[in-house]
Design an enzyme around this catalytic site. Structure first.
Site, PDB file in Angstrom:
ATOM      1  N   SER A 161     -20.708 -10.721 -62.192  1.00 42.32           N
ATOM      2  CA  SER A 161     -21.418 -11.251 -63.120  1.00 42.32           C
ATOM      3  C   SER A 161     -21.413 -10.372 -64.343  1.00 42.32           C
ATOM      4  O   SER A 161     -20.255 -10.052 -64.851  1.00 42.32           O
ATOM      5  CB  SER A 161     -23.195 -11.344 -62.962  1.00 42.32           C
ATOM      6  OG  SER A 161     -23.958 -12.025 -63.984  1.00 42.32           O
ATOM      7  N   THR A 162     -22.577  -9.574 -64.773  1.00 41.50           N
ATOM      8  CA  THR A 162     -22.422  -8.751 -66.098  1.00 41.50           C
ATOM      9  C   THR A 162     -21.558  -7.522 -65.962  1.00 41.50           C
ATOM     10  O   THR A 162     -21.661  -6.891 -64.897  1.00 41.50           O
ATOM     11  CB  THR A 162     -23.752  -8.205 -66.327  1.00 41.50           C
ATOM     12  OG1 THR A 162     -24.815  -9.383 -66.300  1.00 41.50           O
ATOM     13  CG2 THR A 162     -23.997  -7.468 -67.617  1.00 41.50           C
ATOM     14  N   HIS A 187     -20.155 -15.271 -63.319  1.00 41.94           N
ATOM     15  CA  HIS A 187     -21.032 -16.041 -64.249  1.00 41.94           C
ATOM     16  C   HIS A 187     -20.733 -16.078 -65.800  1.00 41.94           C
ATOM     17  O   HIS A 187     -20.505 -14.996 -66.266  1.00 41.94           O
ATOM     18  CB  HIS A 187     -22.540 -15.138 -64.042  1.00 41.94           C
ATOM     19  CG  HIS A 187     -23.027 -15.376 -62.762  1.00 41.94           C
ATOM     20  ND1 HIS A 187     -23.942 -14.288 -62.210  1.00 41.94           N
ATOM     21  CD2 HIS A 187     -22.671 -16.298 -61.700  1.00 41.94           C
ATOM     22  CE1 HIS A 187     -24.379 -14.764 -60.991  1.00 41.94           C
ATOM     23  NE2 HIS A 187     -23.688 -15.804 -60.660  1.00 41.94           N
ATOM     24  N   MET A 279     -26.107  -8.469 -62.907  1.00 40.79           N
ATOM     25  CA  MET A 279     -27.465  -8.389 -62.508  1.00 40.79           C
ATOM     26  C   MET A 279     -28.192  -9.340 -61.562  1.00 40.79           C
ATOM     27  O   MET A 279     -27.300 -10.415 -61.415  1.00 40.79           O
ATOM     28  CB  MET A 279     -28.284  -8.444 -63.841  1.00 40.79           C
ATOM     29  CG  MET A 279     -28.320  -9.762 -64.753  1.00 40.79           C
ATOM     30  SD  MET A 279     -29.250 -10.002 -66.318  1.00 40.79           S
ATOM     31  CE  MET A 279     -29.427 -11.674 -66.489  1.00 40.79           C
ATOM     32  N   ASP A 282     -27.481 -12.741 -57.020  1.00 36.23           N
ATOM     33  CA  ASP A 282     -26.658 -14.019 -56.437  1.00 36.23           C
ATOM     34  C   ASP A 282     -25.494 -13.182 -55.832  1.00 36.23           C
ATOM     35  O   ASP A 282     -24.982 -12.431 -55.955  1.00 36.23           O
ATOM     36  CB  ASP A 282     -25.875 -14.367 -57.827  1.00 36.23           C
ATOM     37  CG  ASP A 282     -25.425 -15.654 -57.312  1.00 36.23           C
ATOM     38  OD1 ASP A 282     -25.613 -16.228 -56.152  1.00 36.23           O
ATOM     39  OD2 ASP A 282     -24.307 -16.195 -58.259  1.00 36.23           O
TER      40      ASP A 282
END
Length: 345
Positions: A161-162, A187, A279, A282
């Site tokens: 993700s991030t 993401h 973050m 997930d």
């Protein structure tokens, strides 16, 4: 003692977008909007005067575009930055370039009637970005494709993700042309994912594709979840194939890492699962189910993570067996997928 709110500077030439961002952030006690700038020159003076903890930064602005300003900022006075970009082909390319320059994350600009959807996660993202580990300016450590790889039959599932754009580029740079078949859920808005797949295709040795329904998992292929209305899964049965399943968000995400990981539980013993920077949580629950089924599971370490959320959750719950620094991650994955362990062949 209560923590002081993170100080946010909004940089965008559109008064409408600035107002929307301010309205979204105003109710959140974790954040304080300390100023607004209509272009990078005004932003430069406000950064000096207001000392913000994090910026939102538009890509396309007058006098100096956001990418040029970001490059100067990261070189002269690094600050956590969340880019705001249009989800056009041009905007998607710019978003990826911004992430490569050191932006923590990039979100799409809202289209008419979808303001809440576009900025719904912005407060959480800015809080995470304010505490993110910034990548030092300058060239990254070069990772070369491995040689002499002999596949043992395991395939690889990766969630990120991030900070994931930089992490995935670094990891996949170490993959050989005949890498284990690999599925990735990152993401990111749908249009950004399509541009990201194209960007990776020109930078790594294996064949890089945007996953398609029914596509076989073959050696030498890396497939990225296309996002949109679908989750990427591993389809049941042999030969192993990609499955794109329409569905609601899971844990706030679509595509969801948990969905990808859980789909492989029936073949956990043939699976290597990896959680990279991001973050939230997930992927942690899905990884735990995989590990309990016999999968090998790794998480990126805190030192090399931009945001140590998803990997932390995996390590704290026992889903990941160990933490691995990003520059060593591709080698760690390949070691788990390398013959002469032919019991899985």
């Amino acid at each position: 003692m209560a923590r002081l709110p993170k100080r946010v500077l909004i940089v965008d030439d559109s008064p409408t977008i600035r107002g929307l961002i301010r309205a979204v952030l105003r109710p959140d006690p974790r954040l304080e909007v300390v100023g607004e700038a209509a272009d990078p020159y005004e932003a430069r003076e406000l950064i000096k005067a207001l000392q913000p903890d994090v910026l939102t930064l538009d890509v396309e602005m007058p006098r100096m575009n956001g990418l040029a300003f970001l490059e100067k900022l990261m070189r002269l006075r690094p600050l956590p930055v969340v880019m705001v970009s249009s989800e056009t082909q041009k905007g998607s390319r710019a978003a990826l370039e911004a992430l490569a320059l050191g932006a923590v994350e990039c979100i799409g600009k809202p289209v008419s009637g979808r303001f809440a959807a576009a900025f719904g996660d912005l407060a959480d993202l800015l809080v995470a970005a304010a505490g993110a580990r910034l990548r030092p300016p300058g060239p990254r450590r070069q990772v070369s494709p491995a040689t002499g790889f002999d596949w043992n039959g395991r395939f690889v599932l990766i969630g990120s993700s991030t900070g994931g754009v930089d992490a995935l580029e670094t990891l996949l740079a170490g993959y050989p042309e005949n890498c284990p078949p690999t599925l990735i859920t990152q993401h990111m808005p749908e249009s950004f994912l399509a541009s990201f797949a194209k960007r990776l295709a020109g930078r790594i040795a294996p064949r890089m594709v945007l996953a398609r329904e029914g596509e076989p998992l073959v050696q030498g292929m890396v497939a990225l979840a296309p996002g949109g209305e679908t989750h990427l899964e591993l389809a049941p049965g042999l030969p192993s194939r990609c499955r794109l399943r329409r569905g609601d968000k899971v844990g706030g995400y679509r595509p969801s890492v948990d969905v990808l990981f859980r789909s492989a539980v029936p073949v956990a013993e043939r699976t290597v699962a990896v959680l990279l920077t991001g973050m939230g949580r997930d992927g942690a629950a899905g990884m735990l189910a995989l590990r309990q089924g016999g999968a090998r599971c790794l998480a990126q370490d805190e030192e090399s993570s931009v945001v140590f959320g998803m990997p932390r959750a995996a390590l704290e719950t026992g889903a990941a067996e160990r933490a691995v620094a990003l520059p060593e991650m591709s080698a760690a994955i390949l070691d788990l997928c390398r013959a002469p362990d032919r019991r899985l062949a």
